[in-house]
Design a protein around this motif. Sequence first.
Motif, short mmCIF file in Angstrom:
data_model
loop_
_atom_site.label_atom_id
_atom_site.label_comp_id
_atom_site.label_asym_id
_atom_site.label_seq_id
_atom_site.Cartn_x
_atom_site.Cartn_y
_atom_site.Cartn_z
N MET A 122 -2.59 -3.08 2.73
CA MET A 122 -3.84 -2.64 2.09
C MET A 122 -4.34 -3.72 1.14
O MET A 122 -3.55 -4.33 0.42
CB MET A 122 -3.62 -1.34 1.30
CG MET A 122 -3.03 -0.18 2.09
SD MET A 122 -4.04 0.36 3.48
CE MET A 122 -5.50 0.97 2.65
N GLY A 146 0.80 -1.22 0.00
CA GLY A 146 0.00 0.00 0.00
C GLY A 146 0.83 1.27 0.00
O GLY A 146 2.05 1.24 0.20
N VAL A 168 -11.62 -1.59 -1.12
CA VAL A 168 -10.44 -1.20 -0.33
C VAL A 168 -10.65 -1.52 1.15
O VAL A 168 -11.73 -1.31 1.71
CB VAL A 168 -10.03 0.27 -0.61
CG1 VAL A 168 -11.14 1.23 -0.28
CG2 VAL A 168 -8.77 0.66 0.13
N ASN A 200 -5.21 2.37 -6.14
CA ASN A 200 -4.44 3.54 -5.70
C ASN A 200 -5.35 4.71 -5.28
O ASN A 200 -5.24 5.21 -4.15
CB ASN A 200 -3.49 3.95 -6.84
CG ASN A 200 -2.61 5.13 -6.50
OD1 ASN A 200 -2.92 5.93 -5.62
ND2 ASN A 200 -1.51 5.26 -7.22
N GLN A 251 -7.24 3.99 -2.19
CA GLN A 251 -6.35 3.98 -1.02
C GLN A 251 -6.21 5.40 -0.48
O GLN A 251 -6.33 5.64 0.72
CB GLN A 251 -4.95 3.47 -1.41
CG GLN A 251 -4.81 1.98 -1.58
CD GLN A 251 -3.34 1.57 -1.66
OE1 GLN A 251 -2.53 1.95 -0.81
NE2 GLN A 251 -3.00 0.80 -2.67
N TYR A 278 -8.00 -3.44 4.65
CA TYR A 278 -6.62 -3.75 5.06
C TYR A 278 -6.56 -4.97 5.96
O TYR A 278 -7.57 -5.41 6.51
CB TYR A 278 -5.95 -2.55 5.73
CG TYR A 278 -6.62 -2.03 6.99
CD1 TYR A 278 -6.55 -2.73 8.21
CD2 TYR A 278 -7.31 -0.82 6.98
CE1 TYR A 278 -7.15 -2.24 9.35
CE2 TYR A 278 -7.92 -0.32 8.11
CZ TYR A 278 -7.83 -1.03 9.30
OH TYR A 278 -8.43 -0.54 10.44
N CYS A 337 -1.72 -4.50 -6.01
CA CYS A 337 -1.88 -3.50 -4.94
C CYS A 337 -3.37 -3.19 -4.86
O CYS A 337 -4.12 -3.47 -5.80
CB CYS A 337 -1.05 -2.23 -5.19
SG CYS A 337 -1.47 -1.30 -6.67
N ALA A 338 -3.81 -2.63 -3.74
CA ALA A 338 -5.19 -2.16 -3.64
C ALA A 338 -5.33 -0.92 -4.54
O ALA A 338 -4.33 -0.23 -4.80
CB ALA A 338 -5.52 -1.83 -2.19
N ARG A 351 -0.94 4.36 4.70
CA ARG A 351 -0.79 3.42 5.82
C ARG A 351 -0.45 4.18 7.11
O ARG A 351 -0.93 3.84 8.18
CB ARG A 351 0.29 2.38 5.49
CG ARG A 351 -0.11 1.50 4.30
CD ARG A 351 1.10 0.87 3.64
NE ARG A 351 1.64 -0.23 4.41
CZ ARG A 351 2.90 -0.66 4.31
NH1 ARG A 351 3.75 -0.07 3.47
NH2 ARG A 351 3.33 -1.66 5.04
#
Lengths: 395, 395
Positions: free
Chosen positions: B102, B75, B255, B288, B291, B257, B285-286, B80
Amino acid sequence: MVATKMFELGNKRSAIRSLFDYGQEQAKIVGKENVFDFSIGNPTVPAPDCVKETIIDLLNTCTSVEINGYTPAPGDPEVRQSLADYMNKTYDAGVKGANFYMTCGASASLAITLKSLVEEEDDEIVVIAPFFPEYRVFINNAGGKLVMVPPDTEHFQLDLEKLAAALTVKTKAVIINTPNNPSGTVYSAETLAGLGTLLKEKSAQLGHPIYLISDEPYREIIYDGLPILYVPKFYANTIVCYSYSKSLSLPGNRVGYILIPDEVAGSKELFTTVCGAGRSMGFVCAPNLYQKVVGKCTGQTGDVGIYDANRKLLYNGLTEIGYDCVYPSGAFYLFLKAPDGNSNQFTENAKKFNLLVVPGDEFGCPGYNRVSYCVDPDMIKRSMKAFKELYALYQ
Amino acid sequence: MVATKMFELGNKRSAIRSLFDYGQEQAKIVGKENVFDFSIGNPTVPAPDCVKETIIDLLNTCTSVEINGYTPAPGDPEVRQSLADYMNKTYDAGVKGANFYMTCGASASLAITLKSLVEEEDDEIVVIAPFFPEYRVFINNAGGKLVMVPPDTEHFQLDLEKLAAALTVKTKAVIINTPNNPSGTVYSAETLAGLGTLLKEKSAQLGHPIYLISDEPYREIIYDGLPILYVPKFYANTIVCYSYSKSLSLPGNRVGYILIPDEVAGSKELFTTVCGAGRSMGFVCAPNLYQKVVGKCTGQTGDVGIYDANRKLLYNGLTEIGYDCVYPSGAFYLFLKAPDGNSNQFTENAKKFNLLVVPGDEFGCPGYNRVSYCVDPDMIKRSMKAFKELYALYQ
């Protein structure tokens, strides 16, 4: 205590990622402008304006639930129809919205497709070197066995004899990737026609359909006016794995698709299986907002001209110095022959000049190094002195 | 020809989804206003304004690559850190940005966590009935074995004796879900303290740490001024699986975590394993942009007051009719006792009045039916006549 293989996978940095991290550290020592990082394939061209415009339009015209709510698991029906319309208009594909399963990008497309095809532990998935190293990870995850066809280092097309030798009763699928990462080559119509004929014959001979997985995130990143070929036209049992990461420069927002045309053997059953595989791994739906973005922007691309200019700058510069390079026709990678055939050593030597290039060993093709040119053109210009000094080491 | 288990999973509609589809069809026949669909847990409250404002702000102030590029696999570091700051300020959690991984939502959080913990085929994951049916799917995907603790139908808290009896040398983890889907109950501090003590004792006795997976997508959807409890305070070996789907009404934009505090046994090794498990399933990745949205909006929620009003309307209405209902303290579900104890039959009978409620069997708790109240309050009002007629069938 934990899942050992997953720990190893998390712990083992890819060679690419390690080089990238090395570059970040080295930049702190010698200055950012003195590190020539050609390691990563991260698009640097901005997304086309359509992306931002579509997001703003959606925010202004849709309710929160329309933009932020769940879509059906295979994706927003209107988006899928819009992708089908585009494929039909552009490639005469003859597909429907219902043939598309929207995914969280190329990696998800591949992981889900492989999980759908592998049934027995010794089911084989054939990859053609050089190949994207994560194929190994996703084949392992699906429980299958990777079978590698050695590279055709003459033309970086496809050695059909070697491929034929790799096909067995256990072969579930063959993965191709054109335009290719890392070689930058594009399969010709002849190559695809030969592949189609071979797979058709072999399927009949072996008594079961061999699926072709066409991994094509670089589909539209192609140069010299080469035509974009629609792979299912060459072989009916083709599953297309696509991503908008490169064409629309959206890698972080995770959107792509799996396309299973009706002509694929058992297409309905396979589509259902894809839904099950996605569900089992916790993919609920692809991101709603970006599904709608690609529904509007499909067919557009970032400015490929920027990559093309980089390509010429790099290829001309390197061949002038004396390097032997595979002529790049697509994607944003150049494949360079290590002068003494030792690509790991070449990468190590290159680091002495703060040049970061990836050894081909990672891609099943030792003796070559991948140079990513989705970078600042100024860096390419500044790097030429270093490439020259590196070359001198070998004379 | 394809992966049989994945086909079955894709083919087997969940009872919830089947009811929802039935309702859509029925609406065409009897009119939308005459179908009372309480089947789905899809947030109807709009996302808080912060979501739209943040997206517009990001579009106006960031480059395309900043918004659309890859983030590191665990993430965006700033996001984070912002989540850590919030958890520390709100719950005195003592966590760092580096403790967060994430994900693409709760399902991904669970699928990845389970894949990280299951090592051997007979490793056991303990779930407490009633439980979210997809746990079974994700445990199967990880290769583990589901062990179910029967429900505490007196208080819908946690029967510690029955849980203790379910723990063996093979137990890798226990999953809890509070506020609970489907019962709508919230574990008390006493319940969590008892759980913590039991797991600590049992871990010592069995010679290995038993992880507690706290699945808490409904964390902030809680009523009557009940406190939100931070589960790791009650048991150190707690892995928090969170999603913004419900709190920020963002289920379609995927999204959430996985939070692994330093206090968790082997936390660093486990975090690395989580990275490997996510990678193996194709989670790069989650998303963007989202996030960054949750980095800005964490701690905010949609208007929970709307759900609260629905809750009172439904609970008061149903108990007035004579139904026996579990008092709902959180999430947006009410658990209703089938008058004759046959919840499947109750669902069938309810359909005669175009009332759609989910049998508890799906959740490991036969005899009860789930009524989702993330719906239009007018529908609740209009449905009362139908609930009354349904009740009369049992008198």
